[in-house]
Write an enzyme that holds these catalytic residues in place. Sequence first.
Site, PDB file in Angstrom:
ATOM      1  N   CYS A 153      45.116  71.585  25.023  1.00  0.00           N
ATOM      2  CA  CYS A 153      45.771  70.861  26.101  1.00  0.00           C
ATOM      3  C   CYS A 153      44.767  70.669  27.223  1.00  0.00           C
ATOM      4  CB  CYS A 153      46.976  71.635  26.625  1.00  0.00           C
ATOM      5  SG  CYS A 153      48.187  72.051  25.356  1.00  0.00           S
ATOM      6  N   ARG A 211      42.186  66.133  24.100  1.00  0.00           N
ATOM      7  CA  ARG A 211      42.690  67.505  23.957  1.00  0.00           C
ATOM      8  C   ARG A 211      44.172  67.530  23.588  1.00  0.00           C
ATOM      9  NH1 ARG A 211      40.461  72.002  26.604  1.00  0.00           N
ATOM     10  NH2 ARG A 211      38.314  71.724  27.238  1.00  0.00           N
ATOM     11  N   TRP A 240      49.219  69.095  23.420  1.00  0.00           N
ATOM     12  CA  TRP A 240      49.475  69.129  21.980  1.00  0.00           C
ATOM     13  C   TRP A 240      50.617  70.105  21.781  1.00  0.00           C
ATOM     14  CZ3 TRP A 240      48.891  66.274  18.005  1.00  0.00           C
ATOM     15  CH2 TRP A 240      47.746  65.504  17.824  1.00  0.00           C
ATOM     16  N   ASN A 256      47.570  76.054  29.103  1.00  0.00           N
ATOM     17  CA  ASN A 256      46.857  75.797  27.851  1.00  0.00           C
ATOM     18  C   ASN A 256      46.716  77.132  27.139  1.00  0.00           C
ATOM     19  OD1 ASN A 256      45.335  74.714  25.815  1.00  0.00           O
ATOM     20  ND2 ASN A 256      43.438  74.645  27.000  1.00  0.00           N
ATOM     21  N   GLY A 257      47.137  77.225  25.882  1.00  0.00           N
ATOM     22  CA  GLY A 257      47.032  78.472  25.139  1.00  0.00           C
ATOM     23  C   GLY A 257      48.372  78.885  24.565  1.00  0.00           C
ATOM     24  N   GLU A 314      29.081  81.703   4.111  1.00  0.00           N
ATOM     25  CA  GLU A 314      29.105  80.985   5.389  1.00  0.00           C
ATOM     26  C   GLU A 314      28.133  81.598   6.388  1.00  0.00           C
ATOM     27  OE1 GLU A 314      30.219  78.677   8.817  1.00  0.00           O
ATOM     28  OE2 GLU A 314      29.970  78.347   6.672  1.00  0.00           O
ATOM     29  N   LYS A 344      25.055  79.587   8.132  1.00  0.00           N
ATOM     30  CA  LYS A 344      24.869  79.466   9.583  1.00  0.00           C
ATOM     31  C   LYS A 344      23.445  79.860   9.971  1.00  0.00           C
ATOM     32  CE  LYS A 344      28.459  77.748  11.041  1.00  0.00           C
ATOM     33  NZ  LYS A 344      28.303  76.999   9.804  1.00  0.00           N
ATOM     34  N   GLU A 399      20.971  77.210   8.854  1.00  0.00           N
ATOM     35  CA  GLU A 399      21.109  75.941   9.567  1.00  0.00           C
ATOM     36  C   GLU A 399      20.382  75.942  10.905  1.00  0.00           C
ATOM     37  OE1 GLU A 399      25.292  73.756   8.707  1.00  0.00           O
ATOM     38  OE2 GLU A 399      25.466  75.758   9.570  1.00  0.00           O
ATOM     39  N   HIS A 410      22.991  92.693 -10.431  1.00  0.00           N
ATOM     40  CA  HIS A 410      22.695  91.769 -11.514  1.00  0.00           C
ATOM     41  C   HIS A 410      21.535  90.838 -11.156  1.00  0.00           C
ATOM     42  CE1 HIS A 410      26.106  93.141 -13.817  1.00  0.00           C
ATOM     43  NE2 HIS A 410      26.886  92.992 -12.742  1.00  0.00           N
ATOM     44  N   LYS A 431      25.881  65.847  12.333  1.00  0.00           N
ATOM     45  CA  LYS A 431      27.213  66.433  12.484  1.00  0.00           C
ATOM     46  C   LYS A 431      28.180  65.893  11.437  1.00  0.00           C
ATOM     47  CE  LYS A 431      30.310  69.031  14.253  1.00  0.00           C
ATOM     48  NZ  LYS A 431      30.232  70.473  13.973  1.00  0.00           N
TER      49      LYS A 431
END
Length: 609
Positions: A2, A27, A74, A98-99, A481, A485, A488, A504, A604
Amino acid sequence: MCGIVGIAGTRDCAPAILDALRRLEYRGYDSAGIATLVGGKIERRRAPGKLAQLGAVLHDHPLPGHTGIGHTRWATHGKPSEGNAHPHATDKVAIVHNGIIENFRELRAELAAHGHKFESETDSEVCAHLVSYYLDQGMTPEKAALVAVRRLTGAYSLAMIFKGEEGLLIGARMGSPLAVGYGDKEAYLGSDAFALAPFTNRVAYLDDGDVAVVRGSDVTIYDFAGRPANREVTITTANAGLVDKGGYRHFMSKEIHEQPDVVGHTLAHYIDPVGPIVRLGDPKLDKAFAQAARLTISACGTAYYAGLVGKYWFEKLARLPVEIDVASELRYREPVYPRNGLALFISQSGETADTLAALRDAKAQGQTTLAVVNVPESSIAREADVVLPTFAGPEIGVASTKAFTCQLSALAAIAIAAGRARGTLSAEDEKKHCAALLELPRHIVDFLKQEPKLEHLGVEVSKARDVLYLGRGANFPLALEGALKLKEISYIHAEGYAAGEMKHGPIALIDENVPVIVIAPHDALYEKTVSNMQEVMARGGKVLLISDAEGIAAAGTQAWATVEVPRIDAFASPLLYAIPVQLLAYYAAVAKGTDVDQPRNLAKSVTVE
């Protein structure tokens, strides 16, 4: 998310607030509203739908007043409607929020017992009534706000105006960003500098627990203990075409810190906290899940790892067979799709070329296609049969952080709904898993307090040439992941492995110069993972253990370093354990001096195959 804007000014502020809200419409745009002080009394204008609807209301019913707050929303608690739109108000105070307020049910019951009557379905309205309750006890606005926000549990940013208090704005922040703007004769509150760009380039960002008291152009900021705090005023270059870093060194850092907020909003879209139960909002999905012969998941990069976590969830909770592949492989290996098959595609941008092509191929072969996307107007969203949105907001850093955890949030909720539809998940287990998910924003806020330790460990990791990540079960994709990161943004070679696979082959890489990052919450797989960790340490490996307090205690003192993560239900743990691997990669990259937000050779949104 929001958007929030507040002005303590010297002229009618509603038009300026409306203009600032346009900058924040990304937002949230299912409803909007503005409240100002008119003759000392609070007046509001609200409207469901996009901001243009509020503009039309203001055109027909202008809103004077020099002190005001505005909001774009939202929907989280309660459907988009005028009654659920912000600002929420009593006769004494109006707030925008907001939250998510996690303890709103308890507070609402308490306030109702004192005679307070609620008009909306939102968690936010309880904030206005709580402040109003303390005003009724004779407290000043500053004192009432300070006492009230200390009783809130969750992640939030708030802005308030008060009856009879011309020129007074009060803002508060916990886990959700809020900035103060400094003008010559007035001051402002906003979600970020982007919102405040029309008014000033002098901005200070509140820390978690801060409360800001704005009286005209005078600003006083108090920390969590109620002591006056000095927050650095920065000169921002934010403009209409630029999303601001919000006082952070990099967009990636800002986006890591936005996760309590955006994860909360994504979960709130799917989970009704009153149950708590999952509401997908599309009755066709229940039937599709109940009849599905198989679920095919496909994505690229970080989104693919989110899908791998989802595979564990769907198979465990819904007993639904899952096949998963990277999108660039799926469409070219001539997959055999079953009748009554579902195919789920995950993309932050919704424009990933390989994923879009795979979706089209699956659709052509009779699959019902689902899309987990962050951009509802994107190609993947438009072409999928069912769109399952995330609410990460714009993600500027190339290395995905908040988009990843929002994808996990959506997948977790969808897997719960699939289990319910297929009759494999009890109502009791649904409530337990939903409750665990709803606690995540608070746990992320708590974990981020350990950032200085992660910075130190990131510096140490930056000295390595090779790094290994290990995990089991749903934490195996997190190992993948974490390695991605690090590769990247720091350009350090890193690999993620299922912990049981070390013996293994990969264990041959172990020596004292290779950090091994072990992701091992104290769950049903903990003992197996720690056994693999012991194999690494027996060969001189340098182990960094990421676990909860119980897991760290059980592992003994042989690890090179440990990172303690708050204890949480095993089902929800991948969402929380994503944060330390993000921070390790970030600080390793900072230590190496790389371009964190725009690492070499990467883009991106990958719109070519």
